[in-house]
Each structure stands twice: as structure tokens, then as C-alpha cells.
Design an enzyme around this catalytic site. Structure first.
Site, PDB file in Angstrom:
ATOM      1  N   SER A 135       0.848  -1.165   0.091  1.00 33.74           N
ATOM      2  CA  SER A 135      -0.038  -0.051   0.068  1.00 33.74           C
ATOM      3  C   SER A 135       0.770   1.253   0.087  1.00 33.74           C
ATOM      4  CB  SER A 135      -0.828  -0.113   1.274  1.00 33.74           C
ATOM      5  OG  SER A 135      -1.502   1.061   1.569  1.00 33.74           O
ATOM      6  N   LYS A 161      -1.474  -1.022  -4.285  1.00 36.56           N
ATOM      7  CA  LYS A 161      -2.708  -0.426  -3.829  1.00 36.56           C
ATOM      8  C   LYS A 161      -1.909   1.335  -3.700  1.00 36.56           C
ATOM      9  CE  LYS A 161      -4.782   0.534   0.692  1.00 36.56           C
ATOM     10  NZ  LYS A 161      -5.304  -0.221   1.682  1.00 36.56           N
ATOM     11  N   LYS A 163      -2.903   5.132  -2.662  1.00 34.36           N
ATOM     12  CA  LYS A 163      -3.744   6.040  -1.785  1.00 34.36           C
ATOM     13  C   LYS A 163      -4.283   7.088  -2.820  1.00 34.36           C
ATOM     14  CE  LYS A 163      -3.697   4.227   2.186  1.00 34.36           C
ATOM     15  NZ  LYS A 163      -5.158   3.602   2.999  1.00 34.36           N
ATOM     16  N   ASP A 188      -7.165   3.226  -2.598  1.00 36.20           N
ATOM     17  CA  ASP A 188      -7.897   3.242  -1.279  1.00 36.20           C
ATOM     18  C   ASP A 188      -8.194   4.778  -1.134  1.00 36.20           C
ATOM     19  OD1 ASP A 188      -8.737   3.043   1.223  1.00 36.20           O
ATOM     20  OD2 ASP A 188      -7.021   2.189   1.910  1.00 36.20           O
ATOM     21  N   GLU A 213     -11.150   0.986  -2.866  1.00 36.38           N
ATOM     22  CA  GLU A 213     -11.232   0.702  -1.538  1.00 36.38           C
ATOM     23  C   GLU A 213     -11.899   2.243  -0.618  1.00 36.38           C
ATOM     24  OE1 GLU A 213      -8.056  -0.660   0.646  1.00 36.38           O
ATOM     25  OE2 GLU A 213      -8.681  -0.391   2.547  1.00 36.38           O
ATOM     26  N   ASP A 238     -13.488  -0.974   3.791  1.00 33.53           N
ATOM     27  CA  ASP A 238     -12.765  -1.248   4.971  1.00 33.53           C
ATOM     28  C   ASP A 238     -13.292  -0.622   6.083  1.00 33.53           C
ATOM     29  OD1 ASP A 238     -10.427  -0.784   6.694  1.00 33.53           O
ATOM     30  OD2 ASP A 238      -9.094   0.123   5.507  1.00 33.53           O
ATOM     31  N   LYS A 262      -9.437  -6.553   8.836  1.00 34.11           N
ATOM     32  CA  LYS A 262      -8.271  -6.177   9.699  1.00 34.11           C
ATOM     33  C   LYS A 262      -9.101  -7.009  11.033  1.00 34.11           C
ATOM     34  CE  LYS A 262      -7.082  -1.989   7.121  1.00 34.11           C
ATOM     35  NZ  LYS A 262      -7.127  -0.703   7.237  1.00 34.11           N
ATOM     36  N   GLY A 290      -3.930  -4.039   6.591  1.00 35.98           N
ATOM     37  CA  GLY A 290      -2.947  -3.586   7.552  1.00 35.98           C
ATOM     38  C   GLY A 290      -3.226  -2.351   8.191  1.00 35.98           C
TER      39      GLY A 290
HETATM   40  O1  OSB Z   1      -6.976   2.121   5.004  1.00 36.30           O
HETATM   41  O2  OSB Z   1      -5.755   0.416   4.727  1.00 36.30           O
HETATM   42  C1  OSB Z   1      -5.695   1.651   5.118  1.00 36.30           C
HETATM   43  C2  OSB Z   1      -2.574   2.264   6.987  1.00 36.30           C
HETATM   44  C3  OSB Z   1      -2.983   2.666   8.052  1.00 36.30           C
HETATM   45  C4  OSB Z   1      -4.367   2.962   8.155  1.00 36.30           C
HETATM   46  C5  OSB Z   1      -5.195   2.670   7.348  1.00 36.30           C
HETATM   47  C6  OSB Z   1      -4.658   2.033   5.941  1.00 36.30           C
HETATM   48  C7  OSB Z   1      -3.419   1.786   5.733  1.00 36.30           C
HETATM   49  C8  OSB Z   1      -2.795   0.992   4.718  1.00 36.30           C
HETATM   50  C9  OSB Z   1      -1.451   0.464   4.983  1.00 36.30           C
HETATM   51  O3  OSB Z   1      -3.292   1.299   3.542  1.00 36.30           O
HETATM   52  C10 OSB Z   1      -1.442  -1.020   5.300  1.00 36.30           C
HETATM   53  C11 OSB Z   1      -0.096  -1.517   5.636  1.00 36.30           C
HETATM   54  O4  OSB Z   1       0.698  -1.423   4.744  1.00 36.30           O
HETATM   55  O5  OSB Z   1      -0.099  -2.026   6.693  1.00 36.30           O
HETATM   56 MG    MG Z   2      -8.053   1.195   3.661  1.00 31.61          MG
END
Ligand code: OSB
Ligand code: MG
Length: 370
Positions: A135, A161, A163, A188, A213, A238, A262, A290
Site C-alpha cells: 500500500s 494499492k 492512496k 484506497d 477501497e 474497509d 483487519k 494492515g
Molecule cells: O486504509 O488500509 C488502510 C494504513 C494505516 C491506516 C489505514 C490503512 C493503511 C494502509 C497501509 O493502507 C496498510 C499497511 O501497509 O499496513
Molecule cells: Mg483502507
């Protein structure tokens, strides 16, 4: 089993590279490490809520509060036959899912270690390896993100992924697709859009994303269902899925076609497995998300992702994507083929390095049975 002691540690972990989402940029991660002790055995869990209530209403301080003042004192009075025995006391307080999950994870590790069984097997996992995904956050420029994507593709990661948020979306996606035409790619938004942005989101259909997402509000289902009728790209939820009932409603409403599970967000592994089982019955694919976990939370995620319904690569990356030095040994490693081995040792299967934990601890609380 009766717990003898629970140790809570607030750790501050410097990230190798900043991480920016639609709710802001961080350079450190703040986690609460939970260590349960009984019969000379320790079990470890993690609350990766972060330093402020941005992703959810929780943060490291609220996790400490919920654990120290409520959950841990109650748990110290319980007789545990299984980690699932935590459920009745967890139900006594509303929310605080990440705090509940950290304690439940530690109990799972304890039970798995005392039964000399890998955590993945305790969960009913069937995979020996899982596909790694990454991500990637918002960067200062499109070129910086393109270079980062290239470096993870080269390392073998099986999906990327990125953001997105209003203003960091169509243009950068067009460049990513031009440079990586066949890469399994998703976005996401962490709730950064509203239905008024439906046109922008609909335009993303042309980038052949595997999913979008959480485009809309963090607790919404109905607007996502409306968006799903307009957009062809599958919607994945999520933030909106905080408990098994949310997953059932989301699927029934057509609010999502994919779920990011999660354990932290849904109050622990037991709820995560319940969501997995329900999604599997309904033919809804799931993947493991995560929260920038240290090695402890990461290994819990690896074990969960070994369940058969986790058919899509998730946000489980190697330790080196986050940390100069993880608190576990060996670290989580992504192999050249883009997979991560599911540990075969007892419990989490890797050692927690106490000296490294000590170095990162900003606050400790030990709670013993009276
Ligand atoms: O929205 O999935 C999410 C990290 C912190 C809070 C929310 C998210 C995320 C990530 C990273 O997208 C996930 C990771 O690499 O642990
Ligand atoms: Mg997310």
C-alpha cells in the site's frame, strides 16, 4: 488458564519512508504491544491504532486506556479455556475494537504456543505462503510515486494499492497505467469522497483497477450501494465494516463486492474469521488489510491471511517496507516470487526481540493479578 500479568507498552517506531493518506502524513507509527503471561509462557498482540484518531476513533492512548482501566483488569479475573472467552467482557464496552483485538491476539499467541501449534493452524489456515501486496501513500510528486511503484514491482510484489483523494487521483492513475499497463492495481480513498464525486470515481473504470477501497464515508453503507450501481469497478469496504453484522448488511445491500478484513478493526481474530466465513459462503472474496503493524501485528495478519477465503493479495508487506529494524527476528520477508512464508513454528513463529522493544518503548504499564 488464568492470566498472571499483562504488560502494555507504548512503542514509537520510526518509518523508513513517510506514509500519507487522505487523512494526513505520518513519519512514525505508534503502537501498543500487549504481552500476556501465564504458566511461564508469553503471548504477544498489537494495537496499531497510531498516534491520533484519524483512521478510526481510536489511537494509542485510547487503546492504553481501554486496556488498562477496563479490559485487562476484567481479563485477569477470567478463567480462559480459549481466546474466545474474551468475548463476554469485550462486549461490556462499546467500540475500542483495536484495543480488544490487541488483547485477543495476545491470547491466541499464548494458546498456540502452549499447544505447540502455529497460529495459522489454530485459525484453520490452509496456505503455506501468502501473496504480498503493498500500500503506497501519497507523495510530493507523481514521479516519486511512479518510482516507488517500480521499486516494489521489481521486488516481486504481486499487487500495488495507491492512496487517492480529490486532486490526487485521475491524473496520477493515468500515469501509473501508462507506465505499468498490466500491474494488478487498486486504489484506497480512506473515505475522502462523497456521492457528489461519482463522476470522478466512475472515470476510474478506465484504469482497470481490481477494486476501489472505501471511497465514501467511514461508517456508510447505503451511499456505497448507490455508487456500486454507477461504477463498474468493484467496491471494497474497509472502515465501514466494524463487526460481522456490518459485513452481512454490506453484502446484502450490494455496498461492496470485496471486503478488506483487519482483525484490529473488527475487534479481534474471532470476528475476523466470522466475517471471512460469511463472505466465503456468499462468494465474496476477502483480503487482509494492515495498519502499519510492527512484526507482531504483521505475523498475526500473515496467520489470518492463510485462511482459504483470503483469495486476493492484501496489504501485507515485508518488514523492510516499514522499519529499519523490526522488533521480531527473523523479520517478515517477501521472497523473489512475491510471496511470504506462513510460519510453521509455535504461535507467531518468530521471536520478539526484547532489547529492540525496550529501545522503542515510551511508556510501560504492568498489571498483575491481585
Ligand atoms: O486504509 O488500509 C488502510 C494504513 C494505516 C491506516 C489505514 C490503512 C493503511 C494502509 C497501509 O493502507 C496498510 C499497511 O501497509 O499496513
Ligand atoms: Mg483502507
Amino acid at each position: 488458564m488464568k492470566l498472571e500479568q499483562v504488560e502494555l507498552r507504548h512503542l514509537r517506531l520510526p518509518l523508513v519512508h513517510h506514509f500519507e493518506t487522505s487523512f494526513g502524513r505520518v513519519h512514525h507509527q505508534e503502537v501498543v504491544l500487549v504481552e500476556v503471561q501465564a504458566d511461564g509462557v508469553s503471548g504477544f498482540g498489537e494495537c496499531a491504532a497510531g498516534g491520533g484518531p484519524y483512521y478510526s476513533a481510536e489511537d494509542a492512548q485510547t487503546c492504553l486506556h481501554a486496556l488498562k482501566d477496563f479490559l485487562v483488569p476484567w481479563a485477569l479475573d477470567l478463567e480462559f479455556r480459549s481466546p474466545k472467552d474474551l468475548a463476554p467482557i469485550a462486549r461490556r464496552i462499546r467500540g475500542h475494537n483495536i484495543a480488544k483485538a490487541g488483547l485477543e491476539m495476545a491470547l491466541w499467541d499464548w494458546f498456540a504456543r502452549t499447544q505447540d501449534m502455529p497460529l495459522s493452524r489454530m485459525y484453520g489456515g490452509t496456505r503455506e505462503a501468502i501473496d504480498a501486496g503493498v500500500s503506497l501513500g501519497i507523495e510530493d510528486s507523481h514521479d516519486e510515486l511512479l518510482a516507488r511503484i517500480g521499486s516494489f514491482v521489481e521486488k516481486g510484489y504481486r499487487r500495488v494499492k495507491v492512496k487517492v483523494k480529490p486532486g490526487w487521483d485521475l491524473e496520477v492513475l493515468e500515469k501509473i497505467r501508462a507506465r505499468f499497463p498490466t500491474l494488478p492495481l487498486m486504489v484506497d480513498a480512506n473515505a475522502a469522497y462523497t456521492l457528489a464525486d461519482a463522476d470522478t470515481i466512475k472515470t476510474m473504470d478506465m484504469f482497470r483497477l481490481t477494486m476501489i477501497e472505501q471511497p465514501l464515508d467511514h461508517d456508510d453503507l447505503t451511499d456505497h450501494a448507490a455508487l456500486a450501481r454507477i461504477v463498474e469497478t468493484p467496491i471494497c469496504l474497509d472502515e465501514s465494516i466494524k463487526k460481522p453484522a456490518d459485513a452481512q448488511k454490506a453484502i446484502a445491500l450490494g455496498a461492496c463486492r470485496i471486503i478488506n478484513i483487519k482483525a484490529a478493526r473488527v475487534g479481534g481474530p474471532t470476528n475476523a474469521i466470522e466475517i471471512h466465513d460469511h463472505a466465503q459462503e456468499r462468494g465474496v472474496p476477502v483480503w487482509c488489510g494492515g495498519l502499519l503493524e510492527s512484526g507482531v501485528g504483521r505475523l498475526h495478519n500473515v496467520a489470518l491471511a492463510s485462511l482459504p477465503g483470503f483469495t486476493l493479495p492484501g496489504d501485507i508487506s515485508g518488514s523492510d517496507r516499514y522499519w529499519v529494524e523490526d522488533i521480531i527476528d527473523p523479520p517478515v520477508v517477501v521472497r523473489a516470487d512475491g510471496t511470504i512464508a506462513v510460519p510453521t513454528g509455535a504461535g507467531l513463529g518468530h521471536e520478539v526481540v526484547r532489547e529492540r522493544v525496550d529501545r522503542r518503548t515510551v511508556w510501560t504499564e504492568r498489571i498483575r493479578r491481585a
